[in-house]
Design an enzyme around this catalytic site. Structure first.
Site, PDB file in Angstrom:
ATOM      1  N   GLN A 196       0.856  -1.183   0.000  1.00  0.00           N
ATOM      2  CA  GLN A 196       0.000   0.000   0.000  1.00  0.00           C
ATOM      3  C   GLN A 196       0.898   1.241   0.000  1.00  0.00           C
ATOM      4  OE1 GLN A 196      -3.722  -0.715   0.051  1.00  0.00           O
ATOM      5  NE2 GLN A 196      -2.492  -2.411  -0.741  1.00  0.00           N
ATOM      6  N   ALA A 219     -11.803   2.106   4.378  1.00  0.00           N
ATOM      7  CA  ALA A 219     -10.829   1.283   3.663  1.00  0.00           C
ATOM      8  C   ALA A 219      -9.985   2.130   2.706  1.00  0.00           C
ATOM      9  CB  ALA A 219     -11.548   0.170   2.914  1.00  0.00           C
ATOM     10  N   HIS A 220      -9.028   1.452   2.053  1.00  0.00           N
ATOM     11  CA  HIS A 220      -8.079   2.190   1.214  1.00  0.00           C
ATOM     12  C   HIS A 220      -8.754   2.835   0.002  1.00  0.00           C
ATOM     13  CE1 HIS A 220      -6.979  -1.817  -1.078  1.00  0.00           C
ATOM     14  NE2 HIS A 220      -8.253  -1.543  -1.116  1.00  0.00           N
ATOM     15  N   ASN A 221      -8.217   4.007  -0.350  1.00  0.00           N
ATOM     16  CA  ASN A 221      -8.645   4.769  -1.532  1.00  0.00           C
ATOM     17  C   ASN A 221     -10.046   5.364  -1.419  1.00  0.00           C
ATOM     18  OD1 ASN A 221      -6.940   2.172  -2.887  1.00  0.00           O
ATOM     19  ND2 ASN A 221      -6.221   4.225  -3.350  1.00  0.00           N
TER      20      ASN A 221
END
Length: 355
Positions: A204, A245-247
């Protein structure tokens, strides 16, 4: 400690124009609800449905809207403002500043601060906090006990991090943010590639960018982006145990209640609300002004503002099981209904053909 009514309204006059009626010398000892308030307490009435409680309240003073002015005056002192709830919020902030002033800026001897970190003036850093190389702590920021600020991370001016908050490498916190105990900003997002029956980690490489005036609840997690940053815009409020969560991108002044979850790469618009325990699936988009009810599961993008609900209503268990069983057969029942409609139309047609 007490606060005189006249002093209170004067201290808030630059933010809200309020009309103080009755005994302006009354000393307020406590902020309270209408039901629990005593003769030296300040309460508020924000909704007309609670007007019946006003006459019964023993509060020394009540904050009310203009529509409740006469009813409030019959029972004693009152503060009349257009938005009582907003005014009460300002009063709580004033009360905290007056009665619970923060400690003078200081850096505890046990704090571990890398020589390459940049520490601005008037900063407080608590016991056993760790500040890594290249980190920047803005003026007036407060970093409580056992916090970890990673390499090249930034904490903006006058932000407050409670105990055990982690801000990972390269992540940025804006100004005047409040982050409650145990929150983790910038842990790895959940990214793995399946290969030969195994999961291969996708590093990440993004970070987290948090705007100004954001509040993040206890044990909330905001994951760093896979390639681009996860973004929380200005004024966002996240309750405890929220998972971002990511993004993900959360638009300005949106709010999420406890245990809400937003899956990867979803976009939440500005001025949205997500109720407690609700879930937004990945890669979806919520337009500005979307409000999702508690415990709902959002399975498609919501491109028009409005209030949305997606959950099965609670009932006694026996009735719930029957309804759930019927729901499982809904498609078959729909087909039967279509066939019935078709048969009725055919019958109607044959009857019309007869002389």
């Amino acid at each position: 400690m007490t606060l005189r009514l006249a002093d209170m309204t004067e201290l808030l006059a630059d933010k809200v124009q309020a009309e103080l009626l009755g005994n302006s010398e009354l000393l307020i000892e406590r902020l309270s609800t209408l039901e629990a308030a005593g003769p030296n307490d300040l309460a508020f009435l924000s909704h007309p449905k609670y007007l019946g409680q006003l006459a019964q309240s023993a509060a020394g003073c009540v904050i009310v809207a203009p529509s409740a002015r006469e009813a409030a005056l019959k029972r004693g002192p009152c503060i009349v403002v257009d938005d009582p709830y907003y005014y009460f919020a300002l009063v709580t902030q004033l009360w905290k500043r007056q009665h619970f002033p923060g400690a003078a800026p200081a850096i505890h001897a046990s704090a571990c601060i890398d020589p390459a970190a940049i520490i601005s003036p008037h900063v407080s850093i608590g016991a056993f906090a760790c500040i890594a190389a290249g980190a920047v702590i803005g003026e007036g920021a407060r970093i409580a006990e056992h916090c970890v600020i990673g390499a090249n991370a930034i904490v903006g001016a006058n932000s407050r991090l409670s105990a055990r908050v982690t801000v990972a490498d390269d992540c940025r916190i804006g100004e005047r943010c409040i982050i409650h105990p145990g929150a983790v900003i910038g842990a790895d997002g959940f990214g793995f590639a399946p290969h030969d029956g195994q999961w291969v980690k996708i590093e990440q490489l993004g970070a987290v960018r948090i705007g100004n005036d954001v509040e993040i609840g206890a044990n909330t997690c905001i994951d760093r982006g896979a390639l681009q940053d996860t973004v929380i815009e200005d004024g966002v409020k996240l309750d405890n145990l929220v998972q971002i969560a990511h993004n993900v991108r959360v638009g300005r002044h949106s709010a999420m209640a406890g245990c809400a979850g937003v899956a990867g790469s979803a976009t939440i618009g500005a001025h949205c609300t997500v109720g407690g325990g609700a879930i937004v699936l990945g890669h979806l988009r919520l337009a500005d002004g979307v409000h999702v009810s508690a415990a709902s599961i959002v399975t498609r993008s919501l491109l028009k503002p409005g209030h949305y609900t997606g959950l099965f209503p609670i009932d006694d268990n026996a009735a719930w099981e029957k309804n759930a069983a019927t729901l499982k057969q809904l498609h078959a029942l729909r087909e039967r209904l279509k066939q019935t409609e078709k048969s009725l139309l055919q019958l109607q047609g044959s009857l019309e053909e007869k002389p």
